[in-house]
Design a protein around this motif. Structure first.
Motif, PDB file in Angstrom:
ATOM      1  N   LEU B   9      36.180  54.658  31.008  1.00 36.28           N
ATOM      2  CA  LEU B   9      35.840  53.996  31.959  1.00 36.28           C
ATOM      3  C   LEU B   9      35.521  52.637  31.738  1.00 36.28           C
ATOM      4  O   LEU B   9      35.713  51.538  32.658  1.00 36.28           O
ATOM      5  CB  LEU B   9      34.403  54.494  32.413  1.00 36.28           C
ATOM      6  CG  LEU B   9      34.125  54.406  34.047  1.00 36.28           C
ATOM      7  CD1 LEU B   9      35.012  55.009  34.934  1.00 36.28           C
ATOM      8  CD2 LEU B   9      32.500  55.000  34.244  1.00 36.28           C
ATOM      9  N   LEU B  10      34.905  52.258  30.580  1.00 36.16           N
ATOM     10  CA  LEU B  10      34.645  50.963  30.057  1.00 36.16           C
ATOM     11  C   LEU B  10      35.749  49.865  30.198  1.00 36.16           C
ATOM     12  O   LEU B  10      35.877  48.954  30.486  1.00 36.16           O
ATOM     13  CB  LEU B  10      33.921  51.006  28.928  1.00 36.16           C
ATOM     14  CG  LEU B  10      33.531  49.535  28.320  1.00 36.16           C
ATOM     15  CD1 LEU B  10      32.076  49.261  29.131  1.00 36.16           C
ATOM     16  CD2 LEU B  10      33.095  49.520  27.099  1.00 36.16           C
ATOM     17  N   THR B  11      36.877  50.579  29.286  1.00 38.07           N
ATOM     18  CA  THR B  11      37.972  49.682  29.136  1.00 38.07           C
ATOM     19  C   THR B  11      38.650  49.518  30.792  1.00 38.07           C
ATOM     20  O   THR B  11      39.135  48.131  30.853  1.00 38.07           O
ATOM     21  CB  THR B  11      39.150  50.250  28.123  1.00 38.07           C
ATOM     22  OG1 THR B  11      39.286  51.694  28.923  1.00 38.07           O
ATOM     23  CG2 THR B  11      38.572  50.214  26.883  1.00 38.07           C
ATOM     24  N   VAL B  12      38.503  50.533  31.594  1.00 34.81           N
ATOM     25  CA  VAL B  12      39.297  50.059  32.815  1.00 34.81           C
ATOM     26  C   VAL B  12      38.511  49.281  33.503  1.00 34.81           C
ATOM     27  O   VAL B  12      39.227  48.186  34.182  1.00 34.81           O
ATOM     28  CB  VAL B  12      39.402  51.510  33.565  1.00 34.81           C
ATOM     29  CG1 VAL B  12      39.716  51.338  35.257  1.00 34.81           C
ATOM     30  CG2 VAL B  12      40.337  52.481  33.093  1.00 34.81           C
ATOM     31  N   VAL B  13      37.280  49.267  33.563  1.00 34.54           N
ATOM     32  CA  VAL B  13      36.473  48.314  34.174  1.00 34.54           C
ATOM     33  C   VAL B  13      36.474  46.798  33.767  1.00 34.54           C
ATOM     34  O   VAL B  13      36.624  45.828  34.436  1.00 34.54           O
ATOM     35  CB  VAL B  13      34.757  48.891  34.168  1.00 34.54           C
ATOM     36  CG1 VAL B  13      34.127  47.645  34.750  1.00 34.54           C
ATOM     37  CG2 VAL B  13      34.667  50.050  35.099  1.00 34.54           C
ATOM     38  N   VAL B  14      36.430  46.813  32.495  1.00 35.15           N
ATOM     39  CA  VAL B  14      36.574  45.528  31.583  1.00 35.15           C
ATOM     40  C   VAL B  14      37.896  44.882  32.046  1.00 35.15           C
ATOM     41  O   VAL B  14      37.939  43.610  32.380  1.00 35.15           O
ATOM     42  CB  VAL B  14      36.323  45.550  30.036  1.00 35.15           C
ATOM     43  CG1 VAL B  14      36.732  44.428  29.507  1.00 35.15           C
ATOM     44  CG2 VAL B  14      35.130  45.727  29.938  1.00 35.15           C
ATOM     45  N   SER B  15      38.922  45.522  31.846  1.00 37.38           N
ATOM     46  CA  SER B  15      40.270  45.007  32.164  1.00 37.38           C
ATOM     47  C   SER B  15      40.490  44.680  33.545  1.00 37.38           C
ATOM     48  O   SER B  15      41.129  43.645  34.022  1.00 37.38           O
ATOM     49  CB  SER B  15      41.457  45.884  31.667  1.00 37.38           C
ATOM     50  OG  SER B  15      41.274  46.981  32.426  1.00 37.38           O
ATOM     51  N   LEU B  16      40.028  45.377  34.474  1.00 37.33           N
ATOM     52  CA  LEU B  16      39.720  45.030  35.922  1.00 37.33           C
ATOM     53  C   LEU B  16      39.226  43.769  36.309  1.00 37.33           C
ATOM     54  O   LEU B  16      39.564  43.031  37.032  1.00 37.33           O
ATOM     55  CB  LEU B  16      39.171  46.279  36.652  1.00 37.33           C
ATOM     56  CG  LEU B  16      39.826  46.207  38.127  1.00 37.33           C
ATOM     57  CD1 LEU B  16      41.226  46.311  38.365  1.00 37.33           C
ATOM     58  CD2 LEU B  16      38.966  47.411  38.790  1.00 37.33           C
ATOM     59  N   GLY B  17      38.053  43.876  35.701  1.00 34.22           N
ATOM     60  CA  GLY B  17      37.252  42.509  35.643  1.00 34.22           C
ATOM     61  C   GLY B  17      37.956  41.192  35.293  1.00 34.22           C
ATOM     62  O   GLY B  17      37.961  40.341  35.874  1.00 34.22           O
ATOM     63  N   LEU B  18      38.603  41.496  34.058  1.00 32.08           N
ATOM     64  CA  LEU B  18      39.246  40.435  33.636  1.00 32.08           C
ATOM     65  C   LEU B  18      40.715  39.702  34.593  1.00 32.08           C
ATOM     66  O   LEU B  18      40.795  38.603  35.146  1.00 32.08           O
ATOM     67  CB  LEU B  18      39.973  40.610  32.265  1.00 32.08           C
ATOM     68  CG  LEU B  18      40.718  39.773  31.630  1.00 32.08           C
ATOM     69  CD1 LEU B  18      39.803  38.518  30.917  1.00 32.08           C
ATOM     70  CD2 LEU B  18      41.462  40.174  30.454  1.00 32.08           C
ATOM     71  N   LEU B  19      41.202  40.907  35.053  1.00 28.88           N
ATOM     72  CA  LEU B  19      42.110  40.616  36.241  1.00 28.88           C
ATOM     73  C   LEU B  19      41.372  39.903  37.189  1.00 28.88           C
ATOM     74  O   LEU B  19      41.980  38.810  37.549  1.00 28.88           O
ATOM     75  CB  LEU B  19      42.509  41.830  36.557  1.00 28.88           C
ATOM     76  CG  LEU B  19      43.962  41.903  37.375  1.00 28.88           C
ATOM     77  CD1 LEU B  19      45.220  41.209  36.307  1.00 28.88           C
ATOM     78  CD2 LEU B  19      44.620  43.286  37.550  1.00 28.88           C
ATOM     79  N   ALA B  43      46.342  40.194  31.535  1.00 29.11           N
ATOM     80  CA  ALA B  43      45.237  40.913  32.067  1.00 29.11           C
ATOM     81  C   ALA B  43      46.134  42.237  32.629  1.00 29.11           C
ATOM     82  O   ALA B  43      45.510  43.373  32.518  1.00 29.11           O
ATOM     83  CB  ALA B  43      44.530  40.343  33.071  1.00 29.11           C
ATOM     84  N   LEU B  44      47.213  42.207  33.302  1.00 26.58           N
ATOM     85  CA  LEU B  44      47.987  43.255  33.745  1.00 26.58           C
ATOM     86  C   LEU B  44      48.416  44.497  32.674  1.00 26.58           C
ATOM     87  O   LEU B  44      47.878  45.632  32.965  1.00 26.58           O
ATOM     88  CB  LEU B  44      49.134  42.801  34.377  1.00 26.58           C
ATOM     89  CG  LEU B  44      49.120  42.310  35.894  1.00 26.58           C
ATOM     90  CD1 LEU B  44      50.149  41.973  36.440  1.00 26.58           C
ATOM     91  CD2 LEU B  44      48.475  43.481  36.753  1.00 26.58           C
ATOM     92  N   VAL B  45      48.723  43.789  31.587  1.00 27.87           N
ATOM     93  CA  VAL B  45      49.045  44.556  30.337  1.00 27.87           C
ATOM     94  C   VAL B  45      47.874  45.356  29.968  1.00 27.87           C
ATOM     95  O   VAL B  45      47.983  46.648  29.769  1.00 27.87           O
ATOM     96  CB  VAL B  45      49.859  43.829  29.202  1.00 27.87           C
ATOM     97  CG1 VAL B  45      49.966  44.745  28.112  1.00 27.87           C
ATOM     98  CG2 VAL B  45      51.324  43.388  29.723  1.00 27.87           C
ATOM     99  N   LEU B  46      46.924  44.717  29.962  1.00 27.13           N
ATOM    100  CA  LEU B  46      45.431  45.313  29.341  1.00 27.13           C
ATOM    101  C   LEU B  46      44.980  46.232  30.282  1.00 27.13           C
ATOM    102  O   LEU B  46      44.776  47.681  30.016  1.00 27.13           O
ATOM    103  CB  LEU B  46      44.551  44.315  29.156  1.00 27.13           C
ATOM    104  CG  LEU B  46      44.455  43.528  27.827  1.00 27.13           C
ATOM    105  CD1 LEU B  46      43.417  42.601  27.808  1.00 27.13           C
ATOM    106  CD2 LEU B  46      44.415  44.530  26.836  1.00 27.13           C
ATOM    107  N   PHE B  47      45.126  46.129  31.547  1.00 24.91           N
ATOM    108  CA  PHE B  47      44.923  46.959  32.655  1.00 24.91           C
ATOM    109  C   PHE B  47      45.857  48.352  32.684  1.00 24.91           C
ATOM    110  O   PHE B  47      45.204  49.473  32.678  1.00 24.91           O
ATOM    111  CB  PHE B  47      44.912  46.461  33.819  1.00 24.91           C
ATOM    112  CG  PHE B  47      44.419  47.194  35.069  1.00 24.91           C
ATOM    113  CD1 PHE B  47      43.227  47.581  35.269  1.00 24.91           C
ATOM    114  CD2 PHE B  47      45.478  47.449  36.155  1.00 24.91           C
ATOM    115  CE1 PHE B  47      42.695  48.653  36.239  1.00 24.91           C
ATOM    116  CE2 PHE B  47      44.979  48.527  37.277  1.00 24.91           C
ATOM    117  CZ  PHE B  47      43.613  48.919  37.342  1.00 24.91           C
TER     118      PHE B  47
END
Lengths: 267, 139
Positions: B9-19, B43-47
């Motif tokens: 959840l954390l990684t998804v939220v963080v990468s979405l936030g970055l995007l 940011a897209l790749v991370l997401f």
């Protein structure tokens, strides 16, 4: 070394062609205590010289001192370091069409009485760059051992890379002819520029001579080179010198000069 | 595999936030187009990696790395290295330009002073640039 001795002996006979316009570039950073005297001394050597003091963002009234001594002054908006300041002078010399540009430190360690010796060979077309060498003078310069060792290392490196025996590669007392003025106006190293620029000049196939000059101890202020810095100095300059030798003979055309619209009528 | 625990959840939220942050920066013109594209892609790749972690496993497998997160660290490290080098190059170019500008400002100010001083003064100190056009000079 013999040819340099000849030059020293003949120096009093060297006439500076009257048609040449000579600019003395005096880079100054917080040298209010000495710059006025240096300018006055230069004026006393010969009257036709034009003096440009480049005030490298001083905060001690250097520019005012230089002005009241009768020099022209270019004030840089902030401190650029010795390379940037000296280059400003070369750009001025290029823009205003000087034949010879001499750089001379504002701290009083370069004796203006040696000016004719430096300007002579350049104005006569015998050399593109004349370097005032502290080690060629009879009762010359006595530096501390460590500094002498560093300077020796540098001159060996520069001599090896350029195929020309140099004695004093760190001297900031030198006279440049039109081709070198043009070259330095386009590219000049930012810090500790002297050895690196010598390599660049030689790589252009230009002629450099060393001329013995006296060196006085500074009249005020401190040398910017402390022991730790001198280690950095040596490493940085050696690297720069080797990289400079790796560069092609023809450097890429200067972006700025290409875009610039000259305001002078003649160029 | 995917979808277990708080880390997911954390990684998804963080990468979405970055995007979102990057899109907002572009919208507010805080990021030049040149870099905008790069950061958007990053940011897209991370997401995508955050959402579908099997991709990371595949990537690691392809590279012959047994511990999957190592592949991410490796890529991230190389990416940062390249980015840093690029920044240093840009910084050097900028500082060269700043030096040029400072010199130009100094020279222009000097010229303004000369022009303001008037022709009488100029003749005396022969600081008129048009003197440079003459062949000889009284030296």
């Amino acid at each position: 070394m013999h040819f340099m001795k000849d030059m020293a002996d003949n120096s009093h006979k060297l006439n500076i062609p009257t048609a040449s316009r000579v600019l003395v570039i005096v880079p100054a950073y917080n040298e209010a205590g000495t710059v006025g005297r240096v300018v006055a001394e230069i004026k006393g050597v010969f009257s036709g010289l034009e003096i440009l003091v480049v005030d490298d963002g001083s905060v001690d009234g250097t520019a005012a001192e230089a002005r009241s001594a009768g020099a022209r002054v270019v004030e840089l908006p902030f401190n650029l370091g010795i390379g940037g300041a000296v280059q400003t002078g070369y750009r001025y010399a290029l823009e205003y069409g000087y034949d010879v540009a001499v750089q001379l430190d504002a701290d009083g360690q370069h004796d203006p009485a040696d000016l004719p010796r430096l300007v002579g060979p350049v104005a006569a077309g015998e050399a593109d760059l004349a370097v005032g060498s502290r080690f060629l003078a009879p009762n010359g310069y006595r530096a501390p051992f460590t500094r002498r060792a560093g300077m020796l290392l540098l001159s060996l490196a520069v001599s090896l890379l350029t195929g020309h025996r140099f004695f004093d590669t760190t001297s900031g007392y030198r006279a440049a002819g039109a081709r070198v003025i043009e070259m330095f106006a386009a590219h000049y190293p930012a810090d500790y520029p002297e050895p690196e620029s010598l390599v660049a000049v030689r790589r252009r196939g230009l002629k450099v001579v060393e001329v013995p000059v006296g060196m006085r101890s500074r009249q005020a202020g401190f040398s910017s080179i402390t022991p730790w810095r001198s280690v950095y100095y040596i490493v940085k300059v050696l690297l720069a010198v080797f990289v400079s030798a790796l560069r092609g003979r023809e450097e890429a055309e200067d972006e700025w000069e290409r875009r610039r619209i000259p305001f002078d009528c003649c160029r | 595999m995917s979808g277990n625990g708080a880390v997911y959840l954390l990684t998804v939220v963080v990468s979405l936030g970055l995007l979102c942050l990057i899109i907002d920066l572009i919208r507010r013109r805080q990021l030049k187009e040149k870099y905008a594209l790069l950061w958007l892609a990053t940011a897209l790749v991370l997401f995508v990696f955050a959402v579908k972690r099997s991709l990371v496993e595949m990537l690691a497998g392809a590279l012959g790395i047994y511990y999957a997160p190592s592949a991410l660290f490796l890529l991230g490290f190389l990416f940062m290295l390249a980015l840093n080098l690029q920044y240093t190059v840009m910084l050097s170019r900028q500082s060269e330009r700043i030096i040029r500008l400072a010199q130009e400002v100094g020279l222009l100010r000097r010229r303004l002073e000369e022009l303001a001083a008037g022709p009488g003064d100029v003749a005396e100190t022969h600081s008129d640039p048009h003197d440079a056009c003459g062949v000889t000079n009284e030296v």
